[in-house]
Design a protein around this motif. Structure first.
Motif, mmCIF file in Angstrom:
data_model
loop_
_atom_site.group_PDB
_atom_site.id
_atom_site.type_symbol
_atom_site.label_atom_id
_atom_site.label_comp_id
_atom_site.label_asym_id
_atom_site.label_seq_id
_atom_site.Cartn_x
_atom_site.Cartn_y
_atom_site.Cartn_z
ATOM 1 N N ALA A 271 11.867 36.115 78.836
ATOM 2 C CA ALA A 271 10.918 35.759 79.882
ATOM 3 C C ALA A 271 11.325 34.513 80.657
ATOM 4 O O ALA A 271 10.945 34.353 81.797
ATOM 5 C CB ALA A 271 9.543 35.555 79.264
ATOM 6 N N ALA A 272 12.054 33.644 80.064
ATOM 7 C CA ALA A 272 12.186 32.331 80.685
ATOM 8 C C ALA A 272 13.613 31.802 80.648
ATOM 9 O O ALA A 272 13.828 30.635 80.415
ATOM 10 C CB ALA A 272 11.250 31.347 80.006
ATOM 11 N N THR A 273 14.567 32.670 80.894
ATOM 12 C CA THR A 273 15.930 32.169 80.821
ATOM 13 C C THR A 273 16.792 32.835 81.880
ATOM 14 O O THR A 273 16.543 33.968 82.273
ATOM 15 C CB THR A 273 16.491 32.383 79.399
ATOM 16 O OG1 THR A 273 17.646 31.589 79.228
ATOM 17 C CG2 THR A 273 16.833 33.830 79.139
ATOM 18 N N ASP A 274 17.766 32.079 82.393
ATOM 19 C CA ASP A 274 18.674 32.646 83.385
ATOM 20 C C ASP A 274 19.842 33.341 82.705
ATOM 21 O O ASP A 274 20.357 34.339 83.179
ATOM 22 C CB ASP A 274 19.252 31.541 84.276
ATOM 23 C CG ASP A 274 18.161 30.817 85.035
ATOM 24 O OD1 ASP A 274 17.241 31.499 85.513
ATOM 25 O OD2 ASP A 274 18.228 29.577 85.131
ATOM 26 N N ARG A 275 20.261 32.753 81.600
ATOM 27 C CA ARG A 275 21.474 33.228 80.965
ATOM 28 C C ARG A 275 21.303 33.144 79.460
ATOM 29 O O ARG A 275 20.701 32.184 78.960
ATOM 30 C CB ARG A 275 22.644 32.347 81.397
ATOM 31 C CG ARG A 275 24.017 32.941 81.179
ATOM 32 C CD ARG A 275 25.007 32.340 82.182
ATOM 33 N NE ARG A 275 25.009 30.885 82.116
ATOM 34 C CZ ARG A 275 25.902 30.181 81.419
ATOM 35 N NH1 ARG A 275 26.854 30.775 80.754
ATOM 36 N NH2 ARG A 275 25.859 28.862 81.401
ATOM 37 N N VAL A 276 21.821 34.124 78.775
ATOM 38 C CA VAL A 276 21.740 34.140 77.319
ATOM 39 C C VAL A 276 23.153 34.131 76.760
ATOM 40 O O VAL A 276 24.027 34.840 77.258
ATOM 41 C CB VAL A 276 20.986 35.394 76.813
ATOM 42 C CG1 VAL A 276 21.009 35.464 75.298
ATOM 43 C CG2 VAL A 276 19.550 35.389 77.318
ATOM 44 N N VAL A 277 23.359 33.301 75.779
ATOM 45 C CA VAL A 277 24.632 33.305 75.069
ATOM 46 C C VAL A 277 24.348 33.764 73.653
ATOM 47 O O VAL A 277 23.486 33.199 72.986
ATOM 48 C CB VAL A 277 25.268 31.905 75.050
ATOM 49 C CG1 VAL A 277 26.427 31.854 74.080
ATOM 50 C CG2 VAL A 277 25.726 31.511 76.440
ATOM 51 N N CYS A 278 25.055 34.813 73.243
ATOM 52 C CA CYS A 278 24.899 35.250 71.869
ATOM 53 C C CYS A 278 26.037 34.653 71.063
ATOM 54 O O CYS A 278 27.210 34.860 71.363
ATOM 55 C CB CYS A 278 24.906 36.772 71.775
ATOM 56 S SG CYS A 278 24.723 37.325 70.069
ATOM 57 N N LEU A 279 25.664 33.864 70.071
ATOM 58 C CA LEU A 279 26.648 33.110 69.316
ATOM 59 C C LEU A 279 26.715 33.637 67.894
ATOM 60 O O LEU A 279 25.686 33.894 67.258
ATOM 61 C CB LEU A 279 26.230 31.634 69.296
ATOM 62 C CG LEU A 279 27.235 30.635 68.746
ATOM 63 C CD1 LEU A 279 28.353 30.414 69.743
ATOM 64 C CD2 LEU A 279 26.547 29.317 68.427
ATOM 65 N N ASN A 280 27.942 33.862 67.423
ATOM 66 C CA ASN A 280 28.122 34.107 66.005
ATOM 67 C C ASN A 280 29.425 33.410 65.605
ATOM 68 O O ASN A 280 30.447 34.023 65.431
ATOM 69 C CB ASN A 280 28.169 35.602 65.706
ATOM 70 C CG ASN A 280 28.089 35.870 64.220
ATOM 71 O OD1 ASN A 280 27.727 34.967 63.458
ATOM 72 N ND2 ASN A 280 28.447 37.065 63.811
ATOM 73 N N ARG A 281 29.346 32.102 65.585
ATOM 74 C CA ARG A 281 30.476 31.182 65.393
ATOM 75 C C ARG A 281 31.354 31.139 66.629
ATOM 76 O O ARG A 281 31.808 30.103 67.037
ATOM 77 C CB ARG A 281 31.296 31.519 64.152
ATOM 78 C CG ARG A 281 30.421 31.303 62.930
ATOM 79 C CD ARG A 281 31.132 31.357 61.635
ATOM 80 N NE ARG A 281 30.131 31.412 60.594
ATOM 81 C CZ ARG A 281 30.288 31.994 59.442
ATOM 82 N NH1 ARG A 281 31.443 32.541 59.139
ATOM 83 N NH2 ARG A 281 29.333 32.011 58.564
ATOM 84 N N HIS A 282 31.612 32.314 67.230
ATOM 85 C CA HIS A 282 32.237 32.327 68.549
ATOM 86 C C HIS A 282 31.204 32.907 69.519
ATOM 87 O O HIS A 282 30.174 33.436 69.105
ATOM 88 C CB HIS A 282 33.502 33.183 68.524
ATOM 89 C CG HIS A 282 33.216 34.630 68.216
ATOM 90 N ND1 HIS A 282 32.924 35.067 66.943
ATOM 91 C CD2 HIS A 282 33.125 35.714 69.029
ATOM 92 C CE1 HIS A 282 32.678 36.370 66.968
ATOM 93 N NE2 HIS A 282 32.797 36.784 68.227
#
Lengths: 265, 266
Positions: free
Chosen positions: B196-207
């Motif tokens: 709802a409230a973000t421009d960009r999402v980064v999915c992190l799993n150590r990298h």
């Protein structure tokens, strides 16, 4: 009033006024064990001071400051838990102190005096140490009050808000070391932590701001010094322990007062 | 836009990680992470437990030194930080108002106003250690507001807050970011609200396993596998970013309450 009593009062008041505010931070920052470690370390300073024939107070101060620096360096590394570091430093220093004392031909009276304190034997030179060091530590605390409070509340938040956390932390450790060494003669190494902790703990119930707690701690410490010295004269009790017991009584009496700033939700 | 492309306009970047690797006890907690946040941008870091999300935030904040790579902060950057853990000690008598005064030099009136803005008007005289999780977050947000930061950094900002309070808090964070026109970096477990409230999402799993617009990340198979979410589950909550921006700048009391199940209103 006898001159030795005036000196004893001045020494006790000097220690209490500084130990109160410094002790508040020791309590808030959960550093009671650090205070105890400094007290143990101070005894190594005493032993070295006596054996080497240099002044006991400056020797204690130097050894305490060095130990505080060692604790700060090891603690920054984060590989060893802080209480383990303090345990190693405190008991290492105490053991070394006992070995040094033994090597110098057994426990001498001077060492005993610093172990148990001898406020009635305070000299003018001791007084100067207490008051000069006390004034310096209080001035330092006043300057560092805001940053020290900020990092006491949350050290990472303080770091993000540009408080020089590492420097302030080390300076405070050194301040505790100096207070410990300077007040050795008043209550002795065994009881020195009590002057930091007990008035501060007693002050909590009476205070609704950090500053009020610091002032109350100093005030209660002074009351304990007067009460303890009086008891020592009236009942011939040992002065240092009498002062500590008076502080404990004030702490217990504090429970009669309603706690400030803690309304149930 | 890729992190590298964003780094091209370095003068504008608020904070950036470049090839950040953190090794702790012989284990790679972060591995070659590149990330940049521009002014006003809202970035959310998601990922499973132990993915290094908090560590990455701490690197960006300068609290952790990377084993290799660098973290860059724009000189003079003002950061408002909401840590995940905020242990409070009853031994320290501290009111909410005093806590606000300690972080800023704002006048008393302004401090009270900031509490009103975060829906915590009555808390000024309360002991800090007596606040509930939600109250504490609001107070921390008020403090961040007073500091007028260029960047708001939030680590699991709704942890320990009940479900309905969580939505209110996310809305509040959106409103504050609108008002301050600041960048936001947020760590969250919670894909639903993040959308709802973000421009960009980064999915992190150590990298960084993937990054992009919330919708594209949501549909990324790796993200689904990592977070164990199913598509219908996510689809319930549409991206009501427009809703948050629709209130631009104006502060609305938190009572303004539209549950996501009602769908976004204009």
């Amino acid at each position: 009033m006898a001159e030795f009593l005036i000196r004893a009062l001045l020494a006790g008041v000097g220690v209490a006024v500084v130990a109160g505010p410094v002790g508040c931070f020791v309590v808030w920052r959960r550093m009671v064990f650090f205070g105890a470690a400094m007290a143990h370390t101070a005894l190594l300073g005493v032993a070295l001071g006596v054996v080497l024939g240099i002044g006991v107070t400056p020797a204690a101060m130097l050894v305490c400051a060095a130990a505080a620096a060692v604790v700060a360096i090891l603690s920054a590394d984060r590989r060893i838990p802080d209480d383990s570091i303090l345990g190693v430093v405190a008991h290492g220093a105490l053991a070394l102190a006992l070995v040094v004392i033994a090597a110098s031909g057994g426990l001498r009276f001077e060492v005993l005096a610093f172990l148990f304190g001898d406020i009635l034997a305070v000299t003018t030179a001791d007084l100067i140490w207490i008051w000069v060091c006390g004034a310096a530590v209080l001035a330092l605390l006043a300057v560092l009050w805001r940053p020290l409070l900020a990092l006491t509340i949350h050290d990472e938040l303080a770091a993000v808000e540009d408080v020089p956390v590492a420097a302030v932390r080390v300076i405070f450790l050194l301040a505790v070391a100096v207070v410990t060494a300077a007040s050795l003669k008043v209550v002795g190494g065994l009881l020195i932590v009590s002057m930091l902790i007990i008035p501060a703990a007693a002050a909590r119930r009476l205070s609704s701001t950090p500053e009020a707690m610091a002032v109350w701690a100093a005030f209660l410490g002074v009351i304990a010094v007067f009460a303890g010295l009086t008891a020592s004269i009236v009942w011939d009790a040992p002065a240092g322990p009498a002062i500590v017991l008076a502080a404990v009584l004030l702490f217990v009496a504090g429970f009669a007062a309603p706690q400030r700033l803690s309304r149930p939700r | 836009m890729s992190a590298e492309a964003r780094l091209g306009g370095i003068g504008q970047t608020l904070v950036a990680a470049r090839g950040v690797t953190v090794v702790r006890d012989g284990k790679r907690v972060l591995d070659q992470v590149d990330l940049a946040i521009g002014p006003g941008e809202r970035l959310t870091i998601i990922g499973p437990n132990g993915a290094g999300k908090t560590t990455l935030l701490r690197v960006l904040l300068g609290l952790v030194r990377p084993s290799s790579g660098t973290a860059i902060r724009r000189p003079g950057l003002r950061i408002g930080y909401l840590p995940q853990e905020f242990p409070l000690d009853p031994a320290l008598p501290l009111t909410v108002d005093r806590f606000l005064a300690l972080g800023t030099r704002a006048a008393g009136e302004r401090r009270q106003q900031s509490l009103v803005e975060v829906g915590a008007a009555g808390l000024a005289g309360r002991a800090l250690d007596r606040l509930s999780g939600g109250e504490l977050r609001r107070v921390l947000l008020a403090r961040a507001l007073l500091r007028e930061p260029d960047l708001l950094v939030l680590d699991e900002p709704v942890q320990g807050v009940d479900l309905s309070g969580q939505l209110d808090l996310y809305r509040l964070i959106g409103r504050i970011a609108d008002e301050l026109r600041c960048g936001v970096v947020m760590v969250s477990h919670d894909l639903h609200f993040v959308m709802a409230a973000t421009d960009r999402v980064v999915c992190l799993n150590r990298h960084v396993c993937c990054e992009g617009q919330p919708e594209s990340v949501r549909d990324h198979p790796e993200v689904r596998a990592l977070l164990g979410v199913s598509a219908p589950d996510l689809a319930v909550y549409t991206h009501d970013h427009d809703h948050v921006h629709g209130l631009s700048g104006r502060i609305v009391p938190p009572e303004d309450d539209t549950r996501p199940s009602h769908g976004p209103h204009g």
